[in-house]
Write a protein that holds these residues in place. Structure first.
Motif, mmCIF file in Angstrom:
data_model
loop_
_atom_site.group_PDB
_atom_site.id
_atom_site.type_symbol
_atom_site.label_atom_id
_atom_site.label_comp_id
_atom_site.label_asym_id
_atom_site.label_seq_id
_atom_site.Cartn_x
_atom_site.Cartn_y
_atom_site.Cartn_z
ATOM 1 N N VAL A 1 0.849 -1.193 0.000
ATOM 2 C CA VAL A 1 0.000 0.000 0.000
ATOM 3 C C VAL A 1 0.884 1.242 0.000
ATOM 4 C CG1 VAL A 1 -1.802 1.287 1.242
ATOM 5 C CG2 VAL A 1 -1.768 -1.225 1.339
ATOM 6 N N LEU A 2 0.453 2.263 -0.740
ATOM 7 C CA LEU A 2 1.009 3.606 -0.623
ATOM 8 C C LEU A 2 -0.083 4.514 -0.092
ATOM 9 C CD1 LEU A 2 3.118 5.901 -1.177
ATOM 10 C CD2 LEU A 2 2.081 6.089 -3.459
ATOM 11 N N ALA A 3 0.184 5.212 1.010
ATOM 12 C CA ALA A 3 -0.767 6.158 1.593
ATOM 13 C C ALA A 3 -0.096 7.518 1.672
ATOM 14 C CB ALA A 3 -1.214 5.694 2.983
ATOM 15 N N ALA A 4 -0.447 8.407 0.746
ATOM 16 C CA ALA A 4 0.133 9.750 0.702
ATOM 17 C C ALA A 4 -0.958 10.745 1.107
ATOM 18 C CB ALA A 4 0.662 10.070 -0.686
ATOM 19 N N PHE A 5 -0.796 11.344 2.281
ATOM 20 C CA PHE A 5 -1.812 12.202 2.872
ATOM 21 C C PHE A 5 -1.514 13.680 2.633
ATOM 22 C CE2 PHE A 5 -1.464 8.420 5.634
ATOM 23 C CZ PHE A 5 -2.777 7.960 5.608
ATOM 24 N N ASP A 6 -2.535 14.490 2.801
ATOM 25 C CA ASP A 6 -2.395 15.940 2.808
ATOM 26 C C ASP A 6 -2.371 16.429 4.257
ATOM 27 O OD1 ASP A 6 -2.201 18.544 1.911
ATOM 28 O OD2 ASP A 6 -4.103 18.546 0.836
ATOM 29 N N HIS A 7 -2.029 17.680 4.454
ATOM 30 C CA HIS A 7 -2.171 18.419 5.718
ATOM 31 C C HIS A 7 -1.311 17.907 6.874
ATOM 32 C CE1 HIS A 7 -6.276 19.247 3.775
ATOM 33 N NE2 HIS A 7 -5.505 20.317 3.599
ATOM 34 N N GLU A 8 -0.219 17.176 6.559
ATOM 35 C CA GLU A 8 0.677 16.772 7.642
ATOM 36 C C GLU A 8 1.337 17.970 8.297
ATOM 37 O OE1 GLU A 8 4.451 15.646 9.615
ATOM 38 O OE2 GLU A 8 4.170 16.944 7.865
ATOM 39 N N GLU A 9 1.629 18.999 7.511
ATOM 40 C CA GLU A 9 2.371 20.143 8.030
ATOM 41 C C GLU A 9 1.566 21.005 8.995
ATOM 42 O OE1 GLU A 9 5.385 20.273 7.819
ATOM 43 O OE2 GLU A 9 6.068 19.347 5.961
ATOM 44 N N ASN A 10 0.268 20.757 9.100
ATOM 45 C CA ASN A 10 -0.510 21.501 10.095
ATOM 46 C C ASN A 10 -1.343 20.598 10.990
ATOM 47 O OD1 ASN A 10 -2.611 20.818 8.398
ATOM 48 N ND2 ASN A 10 -2.970 22.887 7.646
ATOM 49 N N GLY A 11 -0.890 19.345 11.165
ATOM 50 C CA GLY A 11 -1.500 18.498 12.177
ATOM 51 C C GLY A 11 -2.273 17.303 11.698
ATOM 52 N N SER A 12 -2.516 17.171 10.399
ATOM 53 C CA SER A 12 -3.143 15.969 9.812
ATOM 54 C C SER A 12 -4.622 15.821 10.127
ATOM 55 C CB SER A 12 -2.408 14.689 10.256
ATOM 56 O OG SER A 12 -1.092 14.662 9.767
ATOM 57 N N GLN A 13 -5.249 16.849 10.690
ATOM 58 C CA GLN A 13 -6.660 16.736 11.066
ATOM 59 C C GLN A 13 -7.557 17.249 9.939
ATOM 60 O OE1 GLN A 13 -6.682 18.840 14.881
ATOM 61 N NE2 GLN A 13 -6.755 16.886 15.943
ATOM 62 N N SER A 14 -7.836 16.364 8.987
ATOM 63 C CA SER A 14 -8.725 16.678 7.878
ATOM 64 C C SER A 14 -9.189 15.367 7.274
ATOM 65 C CB SER A 14 -8.007 17.526 6.819
ATOM 66 O OG SER A 14 -7.056 16.743 6.115
ATOM 67 N N ASP A 15 -10.122 15.443 6.328
ATOM 68 C CA ASP A 15 -10.601 14.216 5.690
ATOM 69 C C ASP A 15 -9.545 13.587 4.803
ATOM 70 O OD1 ASP A 15 -10.904 16.357 3.810
ATOM 71 O OD2 ASP A 15 -12.196 15.062 2.602
ATOM 72 N N THR A 16 -8.519 14.361 4.428
ATOM 73 C CA THR A 16 -7.424 13.834 3.610
ATOM 74 C C THR A 16 -6.123 13.720 4.400
ATOM 75 O OG1 THR A 16 -7.029 16.082 2.803
ATOM 76 C CG2 THR A 16 -8.387 14.643 1.434
ATOM 77 N N GLY A 17 -6.173 13.968 5.701
ATOM 78 C CA GLY A 17 -5.000 13.869 6.554
ATOM 79 C C GLY A 17 -4.885 12.500 7.203
ATOM 80 N N ALA A 18 -3.735 12.228 7.782
ATOM 81 C CA ALA A 18 -3.480 10.915 8.387
ATOM 82 C C ALA A 18 -4.376 10.646 9.582
ATOM 83 C CB ALA A 18 -2.009 10.814 8.801
ATOM 84 N N GLU A 19 -4.891 11.697 10.229
ATOM 85 C CA GLU A 19 -5.776 11.478 11.367
ATOM 86 C C GLU A 19 -7.226 11.293 10.936
ATOM 87 O OE1 GLU A 19 -6.404 13.242 15.879
ATOM 88 O OE2 GLU A 19 -4.757 13.941 14.634
ATOM 89 N N GLY A 20 -7.505 11.464 9.659
ATOM 90 C CA GLY A 20 -8.843 11.232 9.134
ATOM 91 C C GLY A 20 -9.099 9.752 8.870
ATOM 92 N N PRO A 21 -10.280 9.416 8.377
ATOM 93 C CA PRO A 21 -10.675 8.011 8.217
ATOM 94 C C PRO A 21 -10.293 7.380 6.890
ATOM 95 C CG PRO A 21 -12.539 9.430 7.740
ATOM 96 C CD PRO A 21 -11.401 10.345 8.133
#
Length: 429
Positions: free
Chosen positions: A258-278
């Motif tokens: 698997v490759l998982a490339a997320f957005d918004h890591e630089e400001n905390g990852s709290q978004s639907d496209t961030g690592a803290e999202g689902p």
């Protein structure tokens, strides 16, 4: 004689092209998808039913992409091997009402995104990139890759103490200019519409940002270094994409890579496209269920899953060596980093170290250790977030660079290929 050029530079040549073509997370995702399609992967829509067929597939959402390869005969409880990375980088992003100016200058109002090294954006020729949203919800990419904006620094004659300490006010001093005259409402969007070939009235939303138009390039006496923008963390996205494509073509696999490339890591990852999202959890779960699995199979699959969270780390700086941990001095072209922090700013533990060592040994690449000086606060990555959210073994790794979060960063020219080789060995299992 330099020890550079020990490895094939084809990978690094391609990385340079990838960086230049990916000024925003949306462009990075589009370019990643194009590479995967060339390798035989196909895009799935999250709103449609997924089947149990073998092969490579990916889903896109904004600035994030999740891609995976299902081997023939994969059981519902087959574990995953994940390369995690992020597509975003610190920069200056356009505000909702962008047209501003003063004293005969037209300017663009921007918001500081992430932990930007502000002074590196001064007196630098900037382009504009990102996406626009049209009536009806269609997204289109925009890339004005020519000198368009500039944040001018105050002349030394008007700030005699500037070399004793530069202080930049994020609101007052970082507004780029882009012309002369009086600011007019809608001016920027009219310009963007012309560049995109659409009517301005059709643009109802936008996610736009600045980027340096200076292209990435080899550097140094023996071209053993690479200077360029957005290495943090498109270097890892590019390496992960190459590793996934290679693993999918390697034959029998014991895991689902698997490759998982997320957005918004630089400001905390709290978004639907961030690592803290689902997003990642949903994809992994749906993959299990599409193959006829149950909740029990999902739990078994995740229990055997491992993630390598790949992000850039700090090479020892020759002018500031005292800021680094004295027993751990990673160097450029020394191979990928294993990043450790006992306070869980990185997710690596002893078991993770063994997994990383095995991957590097299998790939035949050297590796290095990074740990922070106790007196210098440690940064973090998607690693601890991924481990905590999904309950999976996670190891933090990366490539040693200088000038992290600058508009232009620096790495060893061999290290991208070394990282990709280690990631390929990891995904192949």
């Amino acid at each position: 004689m330099s020890t550079a050029h020990r490895f094939d530079r084809g990978h690094t040549d391609d990385l340079i092209s990838f960086l230049a073509a990916s000024p925003s997370p949306y462009h990075a995702v589009a370019n990643t998808a194009a590479r995967l399609e060339k390798a035989g992967f196909r895009q799935l829509a999250e709103t449609e039913a997924w089947d149990a067929s073998a092969g490579g597939r990916f889903v896109l959402r904004g600035g994030a992409i999740i891609a995976w390869y299902v081997p023939e005969g994969a059981a519902p409880a087959t574990p995953f091997r994940i390369v995690g990375a992020h597509t975003d980088s610190p920069n200056l992003r356009v505000k909702p009402l962008p047209d501003t100016g003063a004293h005969g200058w037209r300017q663009i109002a921007v918001e500081i995104y992430g932990g930007t090294l502000l002074n590196t954006w001064l007196d630098r020729d900037l382009g504009l990139s990102g996406r626009i949203t049209l009536r009806g919800g269609e997204h289109r990419l925009v890339n004005v890759d020519r000198p368009l904006l500039r944040v001018p620094q105050l002349a030394i004659h008007l700030d005699r103490g500037v070399n004793d300490g530069l202080t930049l006010d994020r609101q007052r001093h970082m507004t780029p200019l882009w012309g002369l005259g009086k600011a007019e409402e809608g001016d920027l969007i009219r310009f963007v519409a012309r560049e995109a070939g659409v009517e301005a009235r059709e643009i109802t939303g936008w996610d736009l940002m600045t980027h340096s138009v200076e292209p990435p390039a080899y550097l140094g006496r023996d071209r053993e270094l690479v200077a360029g923008p957005r290495m943090d963390n498109l270097l890892s996205v590019h390496a992960g994409t190459a590793a996934l494509a290679a693993a999918s073509a390697s034959g029998a696999l014991s895991y689902i890579p698997v490759l998982a490339a997320f957005d918004h890591e630089e400001n905390g990852s709290q978004s639907d496209t961030g690592a803290e999202g689902p997003l990642l959890g949903n994809v992994l779960e749906r993959s299990v269920f599409a193959r006829g699995g149950t909740y029990e199979d999902r739990a078994r699959a995740l229990a055997g899953t491992v993630c390598f969270s790949s992000d850039t780390g700090h090479a020892v700086h020759p002018n500031y060596a005292e800021r680094h941990e004295p027993g751990h001095h990673p160097v450029a072209n020394g191979g990928p980093l294993l990043k450790t922090n006992v306070n869980q700013r990185y997710a690596t533990d002893g078991g993770g170290r063994a997994l990383f060592t095995a991957a590097c040994e299998r790939a035949g690449v050297p590796y290095q250790h990074f740990v922070s000086n106790n007196s210098v606060p440690c940064g973090t990555t998607i690693g601890p977030i991924t481990a905590a959210r999904h309950g999976i073994t996670t190891v933090d790794i990366g490539v040693a660079i200088l000038s992290m979060h600058s508009a232009r960063e620096l790495c060893g020219a061999d290290d991208p290929h070394l990282l990709a080789s280690a990631l390929t060995a990891f995904l192949e299992g």
